[in-house]
Motif scaffolding. Sequence first.
Motif, PDB file in Angstrom:
ATOM      1  N   GLY A  78     -11.452 -43.251  24.830  1.00 18.36           N
ATOM      2  CA  GLY A  78     -10.762 -42.548  24.519  1.00 18.36           C
ATOM      3  C   GLY A  78     -10.308 -42.511  23.437  1.00 18.36           C
ATOM      4  O   GLY A  78     -10.194 -42.171  22.246  1.00 18.36           O
ATOM      5  N   ARG A  79      -8.932 -43.803  23.471  1.00 16.89           N
ATOM      6  CA  ARG A  79      -8.413 -44.248  22.141  1.00 16.89           C
ATOM      7  C   ARG A  79      -8.393 -45.108  22.678  1.00 16.89           C
ATOM      8  O   ARG A  79      -6.665 -45.802  21.495  1.00 16.89           O
ATOM      9  N   ALA A  80      -9.281 -46.042  23.456  1.00 18.53           N
ATOM     10  CA  ALA A  80      -8.222 -47.638  23.129  1.00 18.53           C
ATOM     11  C   ALA A  80      -9.715 -48.012  22.575  1.00 18.53           C
ATOM     12  O   ALA A  80     -10.943 -48.166  22.822  1.00 18.53           O
ATOM     13  N   GLY A  89      -4.261 -46.422  21.071  1.00 18.48           N
ATOM     14  CA  GLY A  89      -4.125 -45.527  20.150  1.00 18.48           C
ATOM     15  C   GLY A  89      -4.567 -45.828  19.003  1.00 18.48           C
ATOM     16  O   GLY A  89      -4.443 -45.593  18.203  1.00 18.48           O
ATOM     17  N   SER A  90      -5.320 -46.673  19.001  1.00 12.59           N
ATOM     18  CA  SER A  90      -6.588 -47.204  17.998  1.00 12.59           C
ATOM     19  C   SER A  90      -6.790 -45.912  17.350  1.00 12.59           C
ATOM     20  O   SER A  90      -8.398 -46.594  16.368  1.00 12.59           O
ATOM     21  N   GLY A  91      -7.430 -44.580  17.794  1.00 11.55           N
ATOM     22  CA  GLY A  91      -8.466 -44.278  17.040  1.00 11.55           C
ATOM     23  C   GLY A  91      -9.801 -43.379  17.576  1.00 11.55           C
ATOM     24  O   GLY A  91      -9.635 -43.970  18.823  1.00 11.55           O
ATOM     25  N   LEU A  92     -10.109 -42.893  17.023  1.00  7.19           N
ATOM     26  CA  LEU A  92     -11.424 -41.949  17.886  1.00  7.19           C
ATOM     27  C   LEU A  92     -12.212 -43.201  18.803  1.00  7.19           C
ATOM     28  O   LEU A  92     -12.685 -43.787  17.087  1.00  7.19           O
ATOM     29  N   THR A  93     -12.826 -42.793  19.127  1.00  2.00           N
ATOM     30  CA  THR A  93     -13.965 -43.395  19.962  1.00  2.00           C
ATOM     31  C   THR A  93     -14.871 -42.676  20.506  1.00  2.00           C
ATOM     32  O   THR A  93     -14.873 -41.001  20.265  1.00  2.00           O
ATOM     33  N   PRO A  94     -16.046 -43.277  20.491  1.00  2.34           N
ATOM     34  CA  PRO A  94     -17.181 -42.030  21.561  1.00  2.34           C
ATOM     35  C   PRO A  94     -16.941 -41.455  22.582  1.00  2.34           C
ATOM     36  O   PRO A  94     -17.668 -40.138  23.539  1.00  2.34           O
ATOM     37  N   TYR A  95     -15.732 -41.568  22.992  1.00  3.19           N
ATOM     38  CA  TYR A  95     -15.635 -41.180  24.959  1.00  3.19           C
ATOM     39  C   TYR A  95     -14.248 -40.642  24.773  1.00  3.19           C
ATOM     40  O   TYR A  95     -13.364 -40.208  25.683  1.00  3.19           O
ATOM     41  N   SER A  96     -13.975 -40.088  23.201  1.00  3.41           N
ATOM     42  CA  SER A  96     -12.812 -39.180  23.066  1.00  3.41           C
ATOM     43  C   SER A  96     -12.361 -37.846  23.357  1.00  3.41           C
ATOM     44  O   SER A  96     -11.238 -37.230  23.793  1.00  3.41           O
ATOM     45  N   ARG A  97     -13.727 -38.015  24.069  1.00  2.55           N
ATOM     46  CA  ARG A  97     -13.726 -35.622  23.883  1.00  2.55           C
ATOM     47  C   ARG A  97     -13.554 -35.384  22.978  1.00  2.55           C
ATOM     48  O   ARG A  97     -13.530 -35.101  21.736  1.00  2.55           O
ATOM     49  N   MET A  98     -12.421 -34.147  23.586  1.00  2.00           N
ATOM     50  CA  MET A  98     -11.263 -33.402  22.650  1.00  2.00           C
ATOM     51  C   MET A  98     -10.366 -34.193  22.190  1.00  2.00           C
ATOM     52  O   MET A  98      -9.078 -33.335  21.245  1.00  2.00           O
ATOM     53  N   ASP A 149      -7.631 -36.734  19.712  1.00  2.00           N
ATOM     54  CA  ASP A 149      -7.764 -37.281  18.664  1.00  2.00           C
ATOM     55  C   ASP A 149      -7.317 -38.974  18.759  1.00  2.00           C
ATOM     56  O   ASP A 149      -7.646 -39.212  17.586  1.00  2.00           O
ATOM     57  N   GLY A 150      -7.602 -39.749  19.407  1.00  3.33           N
ATOM     58  CA  GLY A 150      -7.354 -40.575  19.908  1.00  3.33           C
ATOM     59  C   GLY A 150      -6.312 -41.825  19.514  1.00  3.33           C
ATOM     60  O   GLY A 150      -6.142 -43.133  19.603  1.00  3.33           O
ATOM     61  N   ARG A 151      -5.389 -40.833  19.041  1.00  2.48           N
ATOM     62  CA  ARG A 151      -4.095 -41.685  18.943  1.00  2.48           C
ATOM     63  C   ARG A 151      -2.882 -41.720  20.554  1.00  2.48           C
ATOM     64  O   ARG A 151      -3.868 -40.969  21.149  1.00  2.48           O
ATOM     65  N   ALA A 152      -2.095 -42.197  20.113  1.00  3.76           N
ATOM     66  CA  ALA A 152      -1.287 -42.523  20.899  1.00  3.76           C
ATOM     67  C   ALA A 152       0.169 -42.382  20.164  1.00  3.76           C
ATOM     68  O   ALA A 152       0.332 -42.270  18.377  1.00  3.76           O
TER      69      ALA A 152
END
Length: 495
Positions: free
Chosen positions: A102-104, A119-128, A130-133
């Motif tokens: 989700g963030r990798a 922590g590289s941002g949104l992916t299709p698996y980020s669910r709710m 933000d894709g960040r660390a």
Amino acid sequence: MTGPAPACDALRSPWQPQWQPGFAQLGPAFGRELPPRPLPEPYWVGTSDSAAALLGLPGGWQQSPALLQAFTGNALLPGSTPMASVYSGHQFGVWAGQLGDGRALLLGETAGQELQLKGSGLTPYSRMGDGRAVLRSSIREFLCSEAMHALGVPTTRALCVTGSPQLVQREQLETAAVVMRLAPSFVRFGHFEHFAARRQGAELRQLADYVITRYYPECQDAAEPGSRQHYAAFLQAVSERTARLLAHWQAVGFCHGVMNTDNMSILGLTLDYGPFQFMDAFDPGHICNHSDARGRYAFDRQPSVAWWNLHCLAEALMPLIDDAQAAEEALESYEAVFGDAFLALMRAKLGLRTPRDGDAALVQQLLVLLAAGRVDWTIFWRRLSHAAGRGDFAEVRDLFIDGAGFDAWLLPYQELLTQDGRALAADLMLKINPKFVLRNHLAEQAIAEAKLGRFGELQLLQTLLARPFDEHPGFEAHAGFPPDWASHITISCSS
């Protein structure tokens, strides 16, 4: 900066990775190709020359603006095709369905290591999400990955952390960060669970064959041609690696905090440093994760949770093994392997070079005493190491409320030391009982400084943790008892 990352200028980059075929070549069923999301104004937070050596990075690589951009996700390394992988899993004992990175993002494989941005941002698996660390958790993962490696515990590695002033919302607003982490493979138990749950038999077999061929060739070699024996052998090999990993955790007093099946490495590595903790006062029932209300992942439950997770993996592999008895037999060695590995580590921590029938009872008696007095785990073992060589155990006895109980335990232990040789015992003990571990309060102090743009404490911790068995004169405070406020630190699944 919200658009996709541009290609890294190959002429400006001092490192040209030689990408190798790997997980990304398995096909679109295993994840989604997409670029990382850039972060504004990146800066170096921490770097590891030890991890860099695995990749053959040139000296002075930290001075490269191109690599700073690439390791933040603002530019792509030449030839990299990033992807987020899909997996499923059990979280806190409950089937959670489809999960995923989700963030990798997996950048590719080079020099036998997969490179992954966290922590590289949104992916299709980020669910709710933000894709960040955030900087806080990224520093913790960076320091602990490298600290565990120095302790000899199987683990993923961390090449670097980069930070950015971009704000992200957790319990409060925090700044974003990215960890570049390395491992021979980031495949998890949950990858197998995903395809088994979706009844995607072809993909399940493809994944298993890939992992066996790449990382467990001995299982393939031992199987009869045309049989399914290698899948059961694979399950047993994973089980035994996991057992040895858990023995290491228990011996160093490490609490993982969130042992979901999607956080379990198929290679028996420590994976996903979230709400972890090295114990201060020894408490077998210690719960390090504030989110773990029921204590599922308490310290003393970790070996049994790993075994439960292995049963989930066995269930996922059943379409391939196709023999319930073979699957059960593949897991039978877990308890013995864990017990033998843990006892061997505890013998070494005690400086006992000759195995004896009464060793397990001696260790158990000691653990009961340590728990009753809530004795500091790391300080006890280090003091015992020095005392074994001197023959004077007064400073060790001072740690116990039940001094008489310690004296009763000490008598037979001293006899064993004499038989094995005190000097040799102390030498062994000082090489396995660290003076420095990443205690929560030390990490908090480094994080507080880093939030102000000061990285000296982080670098000092890195130096101490890279050689945790050395004395490092002048830095006794970093090996001392935790301050009172340390007991009020809360860590959770939030990052």
